[in-house]
Enzyme design. Structure first.
Site, PDB file in Angstrom:
ATOM      1  N   MET A  65       0.808  -1.206   0.000  1.00  0.00           N
ATOM      2  CA  MET A  65       0.000   0.000   0.000  1.00  0.00           C
ATOM      3  C   MET A  65       0.844   1.260   0.000  1.00  0.00           C
ATOM      4  SD  MET A  65      -2.522   1.221   3.052  1.00  0.00           S
ATOM      5  CE  MET A  65      -3.844   0.123   2.640  1.00  0.00           C
ATOM      6  N   CYS A  66       0.352   2.271  -0.729  1.00  0.00           N
ATOM      7  CA  CYS A  66       0.888   3.632  -0.625  1.00  0.00           C
ATOM      8  C   CYS A  66      -0.331   4.560  -0.556  1.00  0.00           C
ATOM      9  CB  CYS A  66       1.840   3.962  -1.782  1.00  0.00           C
ATOM     10  SG  CYS A  66       1.074   4.019  -3.407  1.00  0.00           S
ATOM     11  N   ARG A  67      -0.216   5.776  -1.046  1.00  0.00           N
ATOM     12  CA  ARG A  67      -1.350   6.702  -0.942  1.00  0.00           C
ATOM     13  C   ARG A  67      -2.440   6.369  -1.951  1.00  0.00           C
ATOM     14  NH1 ARG A  67      -2.904  11.804  -3.013  1.00  0.00           N
ATOM     15  NH2 ARG A  67      -4.160  12.968  -1.502  1.00  0.00           N
TER      16      ARG A  67
END
Length: 114
Positions: A65-67
């Site tokens: 996950m990232c933004r």
């Protein structure tokens, strides 16, 4: 040259006990993150790769996950190339928040997505 499609999953489908690998930077993590996630910023990823391989040593799937999903897509692709079972969380933390999934901060303040 053909590339295999990147394995993705929507935020609502990540199991509650899934291993979430958060590759955002420190300020983004501090603002709000998934409780129990492994935080390895993309900028530190190569030097801290051993932490990731340890976390998935038992064959666990990594939910990356990232933004919004761009950085995590790159990391997911790299992990898959290393033979690690990894999937990109489509839409990242914004999708996680939008799905009503829980977020926490280390200091107890209200969690937000930076």
């Amino acid at each position: 040259m053909n590339f295999a499609p990147l394995p993705t999953v929507d935020a609502a489908s990540v199991p509650a006990d899934g291993l979430v690998l958060d590759v955002r930077e420190h300020d983004e993590w501090a603002a709000g993150h998934v409780e129990g996630a492994l935080h390895v910023p993309m900028s530190d990823f190569v030097s801290r790769f051993g932490e990731v391989t340890e976390a998935v040593a038992d064959g666990r799937r990594a939910y990356v996950m990232c933004r919004v999903g761009g950085r995590s897509a790159q990391v997911t692709q790299y992990l898959v190339q290393q033979g690690i079972d990894a999937v990109n969380i489509d839409g990242g933390m914004l999708a996680w928040e939008g799905a009503g999934r829980p977020m926490v901060t280390d200091n107890g303040s209200a969690a937000i997505v930076l």
